[in-house]
Motif scaffolding. Structure first.
Motif, PDB file in Angstrom:
ATOM      1  N   ALA A 202       0.966  -1.099  -0.083  1.00  0.00           N
ATOM      2  CA  ALA A 202      -0.045  -0.038  -0.096  1.00  0.00           C
ATOM      3  C   ALA A 202       0.727   1.355   0.057  1.00  0.00           C
ATOM      4  N   LYS A 203       1.745   1.484   0.581  1.00  0.00           N
ATOM      5  CA  LYS A 203       2.693   2.495   0.755  1.00  0.00           C
ATOM      6  C   LYS A 203       3.427   2.676  -0.659  1.00  0.00           C
ATOM      7  N   TYR A 204       3.730   1.315  -1.270  1.00  0.00           N
ATOM      8  CA  TYR A 204       4.372   1.774  -2.413  1.00  0.00           C
ATOM      9  C   TYR A 204       3.266   2.096  -3.553  1.00  0.00           C
ATOM     10  N   ALA A 205       2.204   1.567  -3.410  1.00  0.00           N
ATOM     11  CA  ALA A 205       1.211   2.322  -4.166  1.00  0.00           C
ATOM     12  C   ALA A 205       1.031   3.704  -4.224  1.00  0.00           C
ATOM     13  N   LEU A 206       0.867   4.047  -2.794  1.00  0.00           N
ATOM     14  CA  LEU A 206       0.736   5.405  -2.697  1.00  0.00           C
ATOM     15  C   LEU A 206       1.778   6.348  -3.318  1.00  0.00           C
TER      16      LEU A 206
ATOM     17  N   THR B 296      -8.451   9.161  -3.472  1.00  0.00           N
ATOM     18  CA  THR B 296      -8.189   9.219  -1.970  1.00  0.00           C
ATOM     19  C   THR B 296      -7.401   8.288  -1.351  1.00  0.00           C
ATOM     20  N   PHE B 297      -6.386   8.418  -0.399  1.00  0.00           N
ATOM     21  CA  PHE B 297      -5.947   7.429   0.189  1.00  0.00           C
ATOM     22  C   PHE B 297      -6.634   6.194   0.631  1.00  0.00           C
ATOM     23  N   GLY B 298      -8.023   6.588   1.099  1.00  0.00           N
ATOM     24  CA  GLY B 298      -8.805   5.580   1.372  1.00  0.00           C
ATOM     25  C   GLY B 298      -9.143   4.503   0.478  1.00  0.00           C
ATOM     26  N   GLU B 299      -9.416   4.927  -0.813  1.00  0.00           N
ATOM     27  CA  GLU B 299      -9.703   4.266  -1.819  1.00  0.00           C
ATOM     28  C   GLU B 299      -8.639   3.452  -2.269  1.00  0.00           C
ATOM     29  N   ILE B 300      -7.319   3.952  -2.190  1.00  0.00           N
ATOM     30  CA  ILE B 300      -6.160   2.923  -2.686  1.00  0.00           C
ATOM     31  C   ILE B 300      -5.716   2.149  -1.504  1.00  0.00           C
ATOM     32  N   LEU B 301      -5.802   2.474  -0.275  1.00  0.00           N
ATOM     33  CA  LEU B 301      -5.842   1.460   0.834  1.00  0.00           C
ATOM     34  C   LEU B 301      -6.631   0.210   1.055  1.00  0.00           C
ATOM     35  N   ARG B 302      -8.162   0.460   0.388  1.00  0.00           N
ATOM     36  CA  ARG B 302      -9.121  -0.377   0.110  1.00  0.00           C
ATOM     37  C   ARG B 302      -8.821  -1.201  -0.685  1.00  0.00           C
TER      38      ARG B 302
ATOM     39  N   LEU C   7      -8.909   9.463   5.832  1.00  0.00           N
ATOM     40  CA  LEU C   7      -8.400   8.687   4.543  1.00  0.00           C
ATOM     41  C   LEU C   7      -9.169   8.910   3.465  1.00  0.00           C
ATOM     42  N   PHE C   8     -10.521   9.295   3.575  1.00  0.00           N
ATOM     43  CA  PHE C   8     -11.459   9.298   2.518  1.00  0.00           C
ATOM     44  C   PHE C   8     -11.611  10.704   2.076  1.00  0.00           C
ATOM     45  N   SER C   9     -10.817  11.622   2.845  1.00  0.00           N
ATOM     46  CA  SER C   9     -10.757  13.435   2.568  1.00  0.00           C
ATOM     47  C   SER C   9      -9.438  13.597   2.214  1.00  0.00           C
ATOM     48  N   THR C  10      -8.667  12.922   2.135  1.00  0.00           N
ATOM     49  CA  THR C  10      -7.029  13.174   1.724  1.00  0.00           C
ATOM     50  C   THR C  10      -6.926  12.229   0.432  1.00  0.00           C
ATOM     51  N   THR C  11      -6.645  13.421  -0.648  1.00  0.00           N
ATOM     52  CA  THR C  11      -6.459  12.749  -1.883  1.00  0.00           C
ATOM     53  C   THR C  11      -4.980  12.903  -2.224  1.00  0.00           C
ATOM     54  N   ILE C  12      -4.650  12.239  -3.216  1.00  0.00           N
ATOM     55  CA  ILE C  12      -3.197  12.122  -3.954  1.00  0.00           C
ATOM     56  C   ILE C  12      -2.659  13.508  -4.038  1.00  0.00           C
ATOM     57  N   ALA C  13      -3.450  14.384  -4.728  1.00  0.00           N
ATOM     58  CA  ALA C  13      -3.314  15.982  -4.886  1.00  0.00           C
ATOM     59  C   ALA C  13      -2.820  16.498  -3.732  1.00  0.00           C
ATOM     60  N   ASP C  14      -3.716  16.358  -2.812  1.00  0.00           N
ATOM     61  CA  ASP C  14      -3.556  17.065  -1.399  1.00  0.00           C
ATOM     62  C   ASP C  14      -2.126  16.524  -0.797  1.00  0.00           C
ATOM     63  N   ALA C  15      -1.641  15.297  -0.962  1.00  0.00           N
ATOM     64  CA  ALA C  15      -0.343  14.811  -0.372  1.00  0.00           C
ATOM     65  C   ALA C  15       0.758  15.375  -1.191  1.00  0.00           C
TER      66      ALA C  15
END
Length: 148
Positions: A6-10, A74-80, A126-134
């Protein structure tokens, strides 16, 4: 804890979000930049492709691109997608609910009540933080801290 996968995916999605718009990024470039084993990254990006997060282009100018804008991932989507349900207890899972084996009743379970608050707070972040935010954070310090 989230898995290394998951870390690698993000991290890979963050790299794609920072690439020039419309320009595919080769797996080897992402792997080198993000220090991700190339073979593992290939599997991760294939999973994300099947789930509609990224697209791939073949050929000399090929590589991977985000399929949708970074502010919609979102981070949540990717983690899921990568790690499965986001819940500390099976009885709190939204996508894979299962009653706990030793449960005497969810309404009276003190453990469930405490961890329900934890799960709600975690999902909210997790579901309110996006890749763009990060990637927009100054020097990506928060992303580095989150993914360390």
């Amino acid at each position: 804890m989230i898995t290394q996968k998951a870390k690698y995916a993000l991290r890979a999605l963050s790299a794609l979000a920072q690439a020039e718009a419309g320009e595919p990024v080769m797996i080897s470039d992402i792997a080198a930049q993000q220090k991700i084993p190339k073979k593992f990254l290939e599997q991760i990006l294939l999973d994300l492709k099947h789930r509609g997060i990224v697209i791939s282009r073949r050929g000399k100018q090929g590589g991977y691109l985000l399929r949708k804008p970074a502010n919609e991932i979102t981070f949540g989507e990717i983690l899921r997608i990568i790690d499965g349900p986001i819940a500390p207890l099976p009885c709190l899972s939204i996508t894979a609910y299962r009653r706990c084996d030793d449960c005497d009743g969810e309404q009276t379970c003190e453990i469930r009540h405490v961890f329900a608050r934890v799960a709600d707070a975690t999902r909210k972040v997790l579901f309110s933080t996006t890749i763009a935010d990060a990637v927009a954070l100054p020097n990506n310090t928060e992303v580095a801290r989150l993914l360390a």
